[in-house]
Design a protein around this motif. Sequence first.
Motif, PDB file in Angstrom:
ATOM      1  N   ASN A   1      40.784  14.717  80.353  1.00 12.52           N
ATOM      2  CA  ASN A   1      40.073  15.855  80.938  1.00 12.52           C
ATOM      3  C   ASN A   1      41.035  16.985  81.296  1.00 12.52           C
ATOM      4  OD1 ASN A   1      37.557  16.964  81.655  1.00 12.52           O
ATOM      5  ND2 ASN A   1      37.994  16.577  83.806  1.00 12.52           N
TER       6      ASN A   1
ATOM      7  N   ALA B   1      42.301  18.439  77.934  1.00  9.00           N
ATOM      8  CA  ALA B   1      41.217  19.166  77.263  1.00  9.00           C
ATOM      9  C   ALA B   1      40.988  20.520  77.918  1.00  9.00           C
ATOM     10  CB  ALA B   1      39.941  18.327  77.306  1.00  9.00           C
TER      11      ALA B   1
ATOM     12  N   LEU C   1      38.275  22.848  76.387  1.00  5.64           N
ATOM     13  CA  LEU C   1      37.262  21.867  75.990  1.00  5.64           C
ATOM     14  C   LEU C   1      37.002  20.899  77.136  1.00  5.64           C
ATOM     15  CD1 LEU C   1      38.685  20.931  72.467  1.00  5.64           C
ATOM     16  CD2 LEU C   1      36.706  22.398  72.928  1.00  5.64           C
ATOM     17  N   THR C   2      35.886  20.176  77.043  1.00 10.56           N
ATOM     18  CA  THR C   2      35.645  19.072  77.962  1.00 10.56           C
ATOM     19  C   THR C   2      36.286  17.813  77.372  1.00 10.56           C
ATOM     20  OG1 THR C   2      33.596  18.322  76.912  1.00 10.56           O
ATOM     21  CG2 THR C   2      33.398  20.061  78.602  1.00 10.56           C
TER      22      THR C   2
ATOM     23  N   MET D   1      34.744  15.056  76.731  1.00 11.08           N
ATOM     24  CA  MET D   1      33.833  14.543  75.706  1.00 11.08           C
ATOM     25  C   MET D   1      34.004  15.307  74.390  1.00 11.08           C
ATOM     26  SD  MET D   1      32.112  11.977  76.884  1.00 11.08           S
ATOM     27  CE  MET D   1      30.573  11.864  76.027  1.00 11.08           C
ATOM     28  N   GLU D   2      34.114  16.626  74.462  1.00 11.03           N
ATOM     29  CA  GLU D   2      34.326  17.413  73.243  1.00 11.03           C
ATOM     30  C   GLU D   2      35.631  17.025  72.570  1.00 11.03           C
ATOM     31  OE1 GLU D   2      32.153  21.645  74.384  1.00 11.03           O
ATOM     32  OE2 GLU D   2      34.134  21.205  75.201  1.00 11.03           O
ATOM     33  N   THR D   3      36.680  16.874  73.366  1.00 10.77           N
ATOM     34  CA  THR D   3      37.992  16.534  72.821  1.00 10.77           C
ATOM     35  C   THR D   3      37.974  15.182  72.135  1.00 10.77           C
ATOM     36  OG1 THR D   3      39.063  17.845  74.535  1.00 10.77           O
ATOM     37  CG2 THR D   3      40.424  16.206  73.413  1.00 10.77           C
TER      38      THR D   3
ATOM     39  N   GLY E   1      35.368  13.531  70.973  1.00  9.48           N
ATOM     40  CA  GLY E   1      34.502  13.611  69.799  1.00  9.48           C
ATOM     41  C   GLY E   1      35.187  14.270  68.612  1.00  9.48           C
ATOM     42  N   LEU E   2      35.845  15.367  68.871  1.00 14.23           N
ATOM     43  CA  LEU E   2      36.527  16.080  67.784  1.00 14.23           C
ATOM     44  C   LEU E   2      37.742  15.308  67.285  1.00 14.23           C
ATOM     45  CD1 LEU E   2      36.278  19.680  69.244  1.00 14.23           C
ATOM     46  CD2 LEU E   2      35.074  18.804  67.216  1.00 14.23           C
TER      47      LEU E   2
ATOM     48  N   GLN F   1      37.016  12.408  64.753  1.00 15.97           N
ATOM     49  CA  GLN F   1      36.469  12.729  63.435  1.00 15.97           C
ATOM     50  C   GLN F   1      37.554  12.616  62.373  1.00 15.97           C
ATOM     51  OE1 GLN F   1      34.543  16.519  63.462  1.00 15.97           O
ATOM     52  NE2 GLN F   1      33.152  15.967  65.101  1.00 15.97           N
TER      53      GLN F   1
END
Length: 100
Positions: free
Chosen positions: A57, A60, A65-66, A68-70, A72-73, A76
């Motif tokens: 956190n 990020a 970013l949050t 969760m976004e970090t 998730g990205l 990938q």
Amino acid sequence: MAVQVVGRSLMTSDLTPHQAKSVGAGGWVVSFLPGRTLTTEQATAALQAAEAVAAVNVLAGRVGLTAMETVGLATQEAPWGEPDCDGGLRRFWRRGRADR
């Protein structure tokens, strides 16, 4: 990361507000996993995971970013292909791709 056991009945951390409480017979309940009874090892791992999320956190936030976004990205498929490196990272990269 510093998970500490206080009086054999409480696990705390200086990096996250989450806690684990002993419910007897070797069982523990973690604040963010209500209704689940875990072993000591599992409760410790859960608090260590919460510490890792706190660290992500902070990092990020530095890139807007949050957590969760970090996560998730970052999980990938890399658009540039497999990194050209030696050692553990290559093994991790392949294992991560195979698990999908």
